[in-house]
Design a protein around this motif. Structure first.
Motif, short mmCIF file in Angstrom:
data_model
loop_
_atom_site.label_atom_id
_atom_site.label_comp_id
_atom_site.label_asym_id
_atom_site.label_seq_id
_atom_site.Cartn_x
_atom_site.Cartn_y
_atom_site.Cartn_z
N ILE A 109 10.00 13.78 -5.71
CA ILE A 109 9.27 12.93 -4.77
C ILE A 109 10.08 12.86 -3.47
O ILE A 109 11.30 12.66 -3.50
N LEU A 110 9.40 13.01 -2.35
CA LEU A 110 10.01 12.88 -1.04
C LEU A 110 9.52 11.61 -0.37
O LEU A 110 8.35 11.24 -0.51
N ALA A 111 10.39 10.96 0.36
CA ALA A 111 10.02 9.78 1.15
C ALA A 111 10.77 9.85 2.47
O ALA A 111 11.87 10.39 2.53
N GLU A 112 10.17 9.32 3.50
CA GLU A 112 10.85 9.27 4.80
C GLU A 112 10.74 7.89 5.40
O GLU A 112 9.81 7.14 5.09
N THR A 113 11.71 7.55 6.21
CA THR A 113 11.70 6.28 6.93
C THR A 113 12.55 6.43 8.18
O THR A 113 13.06 7.52 8.48
N SER A 114 12.73 5.35 8.87
CA SER A 114 13.52 5.32 10.09
C SER A 114 14.86 4.65 9.83
O SER A 114 14.98 3.80 8.95
N TRP A 167 2.85 6.49 3.96
CA TRP A 167 2.42 5.15 4.34
C TRP A 167 2.72 4.12 3.25
O TRP A 167 1.89 3.30 2.90
N PHE A 168 3.91 4.19 2.68
CA PHE A 168 4.33 3.25 1.64
C PHE A 168 4.91 2.02 2.34
O PHE A 168 5.87 2.12 3.08
N ALA A 210 0.85 -1.18 0.00
CA ALA A 210 0.00 0.00 0.00
C ALA A 210 0.88 1.24 0.00
O ALA A 210 2.02 1.20 0.48
N GLY A 211 0.35 2.31 -0.54
CA GLY A 211 1.10 3.56 -0.53
C GLY A 211 0.24 4.72 -0.98
O GLY A 211 -0.65 4.56 -1.81
N GLY A 212 0.50 5.85 -0.37
CA GLY A 212 -0.23 7.06 -0.72
C GLY A 212 0.73 8.14 -1.17
O GLY A 212 1.94 8.05 -0.98
N VAL A 213 0.16 9.17 -1.75
CA VAL A 213 0.97 10.28 -2.23
C VAL A 213 0.15 11.56 -2.10
O VAL A 213 -1.06 11.56 -2.28
#
Length: 138
Positions: free
Chosen positions: A93-98, A61-62, A44-47
Motif C-alpha cells: 500500500i502506498l500513501a502520500e502526504t505533506s 484522499w484519506f 473518508a478514504g479511497g483506494v
C-alpha cells in the motif's frame, strides 16, 4: 471539516473523472468509503491500483475530521481498507502526504500504523513543503 474547499473540489473532480473515463482508465479498481457517526461524515478514504502493477494499491484522499482524530476512526477505516486489499491480493500500500505543519498528524498516523517513509520530494507543494511517500507491506 474533513478537508478544505480546494481539496474537496479536487477530490470530487478526481472521482468524477475516474467514473466518467472508466473504460479508458489505467485503474484496476477504485473504491471510496466514508465513516459516518450520527449521520455526519467524519472520515473518508479511497483506494486504487494500476492495471500494470496489480500487487500495489494507492490510498487516495484519506482523511479524518480533526474533531475525530486520535479516537481510532482513521485506524478503523485503514484496517477496513487493508482487509479489502488483502482480498484483492494486494501486497503493498502506498500513501502520500505533506511535510507541512498542518499534516503532522497524518505523518504520525502513517508511522503508527506500520507505514515507513520511503521518499521525499522537497518543495513539492504550493506552500513549499515536501511530498512524503509512505509504504506498507501487507
Amino acid at each position: 471539516n474533513i478537508m478544505g474547499p480546494k481539496d474537496a473540489k479536487a477530490a470530487l473532480a478526481d472521482l468524477k473523472d475516474t467514473l466518467r473515463e472508466k473504460k479508458e482508465s489505467p485503474l484496476k479498481f477504485e473504491d471510496f468509503y466514508v465513516v459516518e457517526i450520527d449521520r455526519k461524515i467524519v472520515a473518508a478514504g479511497g483506494v486504487w491500483a494500476l492495471k500494470h502493477d496489480p500487487f500495489v494499491a494507492r490510498l487516495d484522499w484519506f482523511m479524518v475530521n480533526p474533531d475525530y482524530q486520535r479516537k481510532g476512526v482513521g485506524t478503523i477505516l485503514l484496517r477496513f481498507l487493508e482487509n479489502f486489499l488483502k482480498k484483492k491480493k494486494i501486497r503493498i500500500i502506498l500513501a502520500e502526504t505533506s511535510s507541512g505543519r498542518v499534516y503532522k498528524a497524518a505523518v504520525g498516523f502513517w508511522g503508527k500504523n506500520g507505514f515507513r517513509e520511503v521518499a521525499k520530494i522537497p518543495n513539492y507543494w504550493e506552500d513549499g513543503s515536501a511530498c512524503l511517500y509512505f509504504v506498507k507491506r501487507l
